[in-house]
Design a protein around this motif. Sequence first.
Motif, PDB file in Angstrom:
ATOM      1  N   ARG A 138       0.865   3.933  -3.116  1.00 37.76           N
ATOM      2  CA  ARG A 138       0.510   5.344  -2.914  1.00 37.76           C
ATOM      3  C   ARG A 138       1.621   6.259  -3.426  1.00 37.76           C
ATOM      4  N   THR A 162      -2.578   7.295  -4.781  1.00 39.87           N
ATOM      5  CA  THR A 162      -3.827   6.752  -4.256  1.00 39.87           C
ATOM      6  C   THR A 162      -3.521   5.392  -3.654  1.00 39.87           C
ATOM      7  N   THR A 163      -4.441   4.864  -2.884  1.00 41.29           N
ATOM      8  CA  THR A 163      -4.229   3.555  -2.279  1.00 41.29           C
ATOM      9  C   THR A 163      -4.795   2.464  -3.181  1.00 41.29           C
ATOM     10  N   SER A 179       0.824  -1.203   0.000  1.00 36.51           N
ATOM     11  CA  SER A 179       0.000   0.000   0.000  1.00 36.51           C
ATOM     12  C   SER A 179       0.861   1.257   0.000  1.00 36.51           C
TER      13      SER A 179
END
Length: 341
Positions: A314, A319-320, A310
Motif C-alpha cells: 500500500r 492500493t492493497t 500488505s
Amino acid sequence: MDPSRPQEAPVPHLNVRKRFVFVLLSNFTMLGFASAVEALRIANRNAQNDIYSWTLLSEDGAPVTCSAGVEYNVDGPLAELQRDDTVILCGGLNIAEATTPKLLSWIRRESRRGLSIVGLCTSAHVLAKAGLLNGRRATIHWENQDGFLEDFPDVHMARSVFVIDGKFATTAGGTSSIDLMLKLIAEDQGEDLANSVADQLIYTSIRTDQDRQRLSTPTRIGVRHPKLATVIQTMENNLEDPISPSVLAEQVGMSTRQLERLFRRYLNRSPKRYYMEIRLQKARNLLIQTDMSVINVALASGFTSPSHFSKCYRAQYDTTPYRERGTKATPRAEKEPSQHS
C-alpha cells in the motif's frame, strides 16, 4: 548512376516459398507483429521474388485491436492450415485472458499435424498453457518472466531475445521479432539475403539467441560502479529469500556503512529501500499476471508476514494487493519509485 563505380552483386532470385500465418490475439503488441511482417516484405523485395507470403487470422475472424488501440482486419478465423505453414502467435497485454480454450485446442491440433509455431512477445504463455513447451527452452518479455516461471515450472526459461527449440520458437517482444525473422530467413535463403534485409531496416546489430533481453545492470541504473552493480544483481537474483545489507556488503568487500553511502550517493535511497522496491515490483507482476494467492505472492517476493506485505504494498502503490488483483484486467501505469528510504 556512375558506371565507373562498383555495383553490389544482386541477391539471386530464390524460389523456395513459405507461408506465415499470423494469429492476432486481443491487445497484441504492434511493434512485434509489424517487425516480423516488414522483414518478410523486404525479403521478397530484395529477392525480387515472392518467396514469402502471409495471412492474418483471429479466433473468430473479427477485427482485432492491438495494445496501441489500432484495429486490424484479418483474413479469416482459425482453420486447418497447410502442413508446411508456420504459425506466428502475436500476443501482448493480458495474455492469460487472450488464451482461450478454443485457441488452445486449435494450437494443439496444428502442433500435432507438425506445423512450426512461433510465439511473439507474451505468446509463449499460450504455447506453455497448451503443454507444448514442457521440457523445452523458451523466452518471454522480461516483465512477464516472474509470472511465467510460477505458472510453468516445467519450461526452461531463457533470458535471451529469442529461442528456437525444435519446431517451436519464442521471442521477448519488441524488435526481437526482427532478430528471429532474420535468423529464419538466413536458414531458408542464406546469410546474404538476411543481411540485405537487415541493411534495408537499418538494423546494424543483429542479435542471436545468446543475446540477453535487458540492458546490463550498470546501463539500466545509469551508474558504472562495479560493486554497486554486483550488489544490485545479487538482489535481483534473490528476491524470494532476501539477503541482509551486511551480507551484501561483505560479499563485495565493503562495510555496511560504506554500502549505505554508495546507495545514497548514486540511487538516493538506502539498500534496504531499493531491495524492497524491486521485491514489490515482482509482487505486482505476479498479482497482475498470475492467479497465485496473495499469500503465495507475498512468499515468492520475500515476505513472510501477509500483513507486512500488505502494508508495504500500500505504501508503494497506494492500493492493497487484493485490490490490485481485482483490477488486473486494466493495469494502470507504474508509480514512480519512492525517493525516500
